[in-house]
Every structure is written in C-alpha cells, then in structure tokens.
Design a protein around this motif. Structure first.
Motif, short mmCIF file in Angstrom:
data_model
loop_
_atom_site.label_atom_id
_atom_site.label_comp_id
_atom_site.label_asym_id
_atom_site.label_seq_id
_atom_site.Cartn_x
_atom_site.Cartn_y
_atom_site.Cartn_z
N LYS A 22 0.82 -1.21 0.00
CA LYS A 22 0.00 0.00 0.00
C LYS A 22 0.85 1.27 0.00
O LYS A 22 0.36 2.34 -0.35
CB LYS A 22 -0.93 0.00 1.21
N SER A 23 2.12 1.14 0.41
CA SER A 23 3.02 2.30 0.41
C SER A 23 3.29 2.81 -0.99
O SER A 23 3.70 3.96 -1.18
CB SER A 23 4.34 1.94 1.10
N PHE A 24 3.09 1.96 -2.00
CA PHE A 24 3.39 2.33 -3.38
C PHE A 24 2.19 2.99 -4.07
O PHE A 24 2.29 3.39 -5.23
CB PHE A 24 3.82 1.09 -4.17
N VAL A 25 1.06 3.10 -3.36
CA VAL A 25 -0.13 3.74 -3.92
C VAL A 25 -0.71 4.69 -2.87
O VAL A 25 -0.36 4.63 -1.70
CB VAL A 25 -1.19 2.70 -4.34
N GLY A 26 -1.60 5.59 -3.30
CA GLY A 26 -2.24 6.50 -2.36
C GLY A 26 -1.57 7.86 -2.30
O GLY A 26 -0.61 8.15 -3.03
N ALA A 61 6.09 10.53 -2.33
CA ALA A 61 7.28 9.71 -2.56
C ALA A 61 7.73 9.79 -4.02
O ALA A 61 8.92 9.85 -4.31
CB ALA A 61 7.01 8.27 -2.16
N MET A 62 6.78 9.81 -4.95
CA MET A 62 7.11 9.94 -6.37
C MET A 62 7.81 11.26 -6.64
O MET A 62 8.81 11.32 -7.37
CB MET A 62 5.84 9.84 -7.22
N ALA A 63 7.26 12.34 -6.08
CA ALA A 63 7.87 13.66 -6.27
C ALA A 63 9.26 13.70 -5.67
O ALA A 63 10.20 14.27 -6.25
CB ALA A 63 6.98 14.74 -5.64
N TYR A 64 9.42 13.06 -4.51
CA TYR A 64 10.73 12.99 -3.86
C TYR A 64 11.72 12.23 -4.76
O TYR A 64 12.85 12.68 -4.98
CB TYR A 64 10.58 12.27 -2.52
N GLY A 65 11.29 11.09 -5.29
CA GLY A 65 12.16 10.30 -6.14
C GLY A 65 12.52 11.02 -7.43
O GLY A 65 13.67 10.96 -7.89
N ALA A 66 11.54 11.73 -8.02
CA ALA A 66 11.81 12.48 -9.25
C ALA A 66 12.84 13.57 -9.01
O ALA A 66 13.76 13.77 -9.82
CB ALA A 66 10.51 13.07 -9.79
N SER A 67 12.70 14.28 -7.89
CA SER A 67 13.66 15.35 -7.57
C SER A 67 15.04 14.77 -7.29
O SER A 67 16.06 15.33 -7.71
CB SER A 67 13.18 16.17 -6.38
N MET A 68 15.08 13.61 -6.63
CA MET A 68 16.35 12.99 -6.30
C MET A 68 17.10 12.53 -7.55
O MET A 68 18.30 12.77 -7.71
CB MET A 68 16.12 11.80 -5.36
N VAL A 69 16.38 11.89 -8.47
CA VAL A 69 17.06 11.39 -9.66
C VAL A 69 17.48 12.54 -10.58
O VAL A 69 18.57 12.50 -11.19
CB VAL A 69 16.17 10.36 -10.40
N LEU A 70 16.66 13.59 -10.67
CA LEU A 70 17.05 14.78 -11.45
C LEU A 70 18.30 15.42 -10.87
O LEU A 70 19.26 15.72 -11.59
CB LEU A 70 15.91 15.80 -11.46
N MET A 71 18.31 15.60 -9.55
CA MET A 71 19.44 16.23 -8.88
C MET A 71 20.72 15.42 -9.09
O MET A 71 21.78 15.98 -9.40
CB MET A 71 19.13 16.36 -7.38
N ASN A 72 20.64 14.11 -8.96
CA ASN A 72 21.83 13.28 -9.04
C ASN A 72 22.37 13.15 -10.45
O ASN A 72 23.59 13.21 -10.66
CB ASN A 72 21.53 11.89 -8.47
N LEU A 80 12.75 6.48 -3.91
CA LEU A 80 13.96 6.24 -4.69
C LEU A 80 13.71 5.23 -5.80
O LEU A 80 14.22 5.38 -6.92
CB LEU A 80 15.08 5.76 -3.76
N LEU A 81 12.93 4.21 -5.52
CA LEU A 81 12.61 3.23 -6.56
C LEU A 81 11.77 3.86 -7.67
O LEU A 81 11.98 3.59 -8.85
CB LEU A 81 11.87 2.03 -5.95
N TYR A 82 10.83 4.73 -7.29
CA TYR A 82 10.05 5.44 -8.31
C TYR A 82 10.96 6.34 -9.14
O TYR A 82 10.82 6.43 -10.37
CB TYR A 82 8.95 6.27 -7.66
N GLY A 83 11.89 7.03 -8.48
CA GLY A 83 12.81 7.89 -9.21
C GLY A 83 13.65 7.11 -10.22
O GLY A 83 13.84 7.54 -11.36
N ALA A 84 14.14 5.93 -9.80
CA ALA A 84 14.90 5.07 -10.71
C ALA A 84 14.03 4.61 -11.88
O ALA A 84 14.50 4.54 -13.02
CB ALA A 84 15.45 3.87 -9.95
N LEU A 85 12.76 4.33 -11.60
CA LEU A 85 11.85 3.89 -12.66
C LEU A 85 11.62 5.01 -13.68
O LEU A 85 11.62 4.77 -14.89
CB LEU A 85 10.51 3.47 -12.04
N PHE A 86 11.47 6.26 -13.19
CA PHE A 86 11.25 7.39 -14.09
C PHE A 86 12.42 7.58 -15.06
O PHE A 86 12.22 7.92 -16.24
CB PHE A 86 11.05 8.69 -13.29
N ALA A 87 13.64 7.36 -14.57
CA ALA A 87 14.83 7.61 -15.39
C ALA A 87 15.29 6.39 -16.17
O ALA A 87 16.24 6.48 -16.95
CB ALA A 87 15.97 8.11 -14.50
#
Length: 283
Positions: A63-67, A73-84, A184-191
C-alpha cells in the motif's frame, strides 16, 4: 537553556554536516566510476541501489506504493534522480566544490520564499554572494558543467520542498524510511528509459568490483544522507534548513581537496567564507 532546546538548536547543524560529508565522500567514489560508466548511469545506479537497500531493510507494505503518500514519494524520487543525474554530469567537468556551490542556488530560492525576516534575507544574500564567487571563473570555461549544476540546483530545490512536506506528513522513523525507499525506486523507474537508451556496449571493470563500488556509493551518497536529512528537516524550518545547507560547499571543497586533489584558489576560499558567514548571521 534546557538540554532539549540545546539539542533542537544544534542537532540540525551536526546532521547536515554529517550528511554532506557522506554525500561528497560518495561523490569522490563516483568520479572514479566515470572511467567505466557515463555519469548518468552512475547516478541512476546510485538511486536504484539505495532504493533497493532501503526497501529490503524497512520492508514497506504494498500500500506504500499507492495512495496520497506515494504521490509525495514519487515527487521525492523524481527530484532525487534529477538532482543526481545533473550533479554527476556537472562534476565530470568542474570541481566538486564549485558544482555544489552552484547547486546551492536551489536551497537559496527555497529559503528566500520561506523567509519573513530581514536577518534571514541578509543571510541568504551572503550565501548567494558566496555561490557567485565560488562559481565565477567556471561560467566561461566549463559552461556545460555549470548548466548541469544549475539543473542539479532545480532538483535540490524540489527535493527540499518535497522533503520538508514529507517530514511533517509521515509518522515515525520507520514509515519515513519506508517511503524514502519507495520514492527512490520510483525515481529510478522514471529515469530508466534514459539509462537503457544510452547504456554502453561494454564496461571495462570486473562486475564484482563495480557492484561493490555502486553499493558503497548508494550507501554513502543516498541511504545515510537521506536518513539524516529527513530528521534535520523535521527539527528545522524551511529557511533555517536552506541556510544550514550553505555548509555543503565547504564540506564539498574539503572532500574534493582531500580525495581528488582539487585544491581551492584564494578567490574560492573567499566564497567559502561568505557562505560560512551566512550561517552565522542566520543563527
């Protein structure tokens, strides 16, 4: 002053310094990987491995992956992967301390938006002046590196804004760590499409050695800092957190000098001094 209030005032500073040291020691490891993998792929591996490690350790529920919280968490991951990705492409061509200095423009903007007092604005202006001095000569010599550092600044600004909200929404340390792993997993998936499209045909390094370096990079540059920073965010306001991160160029410059031999010039030392003064003025 009570013991608790002393902790509230000093803990964020210690956490940010420890986080910065871990990140930039990891960045020095990343530079060593650039000889076998493009910076974009090193950054992606860092984010993916860190997400995998945190997910295995803290075992978030499906359930942590939805909602609603997963959207943060998605926004956090997107910002993290962009930054890195932007940051690693920057440090391929410009010194570590300079890249971090330019990247700090992101926290400056966040701090300026959150600030209400003249003292806070003065501190942020001093920090901005330090950034400009530190980055000065690189604008004409390494425009590509500076542009990537500016992209990292945008990612860092997003990371702080989202991270501050996450630190106030998530309940307890365990849920926080779980959602960091999810993000972080979502961020990796986006990139992932970018990484697959540009993946090199061969990697001239023993697989076991490369895996060891990537796991060490993920722990040093993401797992440890993310855990420390989310606590620092919880203990500080947006403007205070933004100015405390002004210590990052100083920490990065020291790590660059010790581990990469990137000794700062006199003008760069002036820029570092301006950044440190900004922290003192804010407090």
């Amino acid at each position: 002053m009570t013991e608790n209030s002393t902790y509230q005032r000093l803990a964020p500073i210690g956490l940010i310094i420890a986080s910065g040291a871990s990140v930039y020691i990891g960045a020095a490891v990343a530079v060593g990987l650039f000889v076998v993998l493009p910076p974009t792929h090193v950054a992606w591996l860092r984010v993916f491995c860190a997400g995998l490690i945190m997910t295995i350790i803290y075992r978030p529920h499906f359930k942590s992956f939805v909602g609603d919280k997963s959207k943060l968490a998605m926004a956090y991951g997107a910002s993290m992967v962009l930054m890195n990705i932007c940051f690693y492409n920057a440090i391929e061509t410009i010194p570590l301390g300079t890249a971090v200095a330019v990247e700090f423009l992101g926290p400056i903007v966040v701090g300026a938006v959150a600030s209400r007092k003249i003292q806070q604005w003065v501190a942020l202006l001093l920090a901005a002046a330090g950034v400009i001095v530190l980055s000065g000569a690189q604008w004409t010599d390494n425009a590509r590196g500076i542009l990537f550092a500016l992209g990292a600044a945008a990612g860092w600004g997003m990371y702080i804004a989202v991270g501050l909200k996450m630190s106030r929404v998530l309940l307890g340390r365990k849920e926080t760590q779980q959602m960091l792993g999810v993000g972080l997993l979502y961020g990796a998936l986006f990139a992932l499409p970018l990484v697959v499209f540009q993946f090199p045909t061969s990697v001239p390094m023993d697989p076991a050695t490369m895996i060891g370096l990537v796991v060490g990079l993920a722990v040093l540059s993401t797992v440890i800092p993310s855990s420390l920073e989310i606590v620092a965010m919880r203990l500080s306001s947006a403007s205070l957190y933004a100015v405390l991160t002004a210590l990052m160029p100083l920490v990065a410059t020291i790590c660059g000098a010790v581990m990469l031999g990137q000794l700062p010039t006199a003008i760069e030392l002036v820029g570092i001094a301006l950044v440190v003064v900004a922290v003192i003025v804010r407090r």
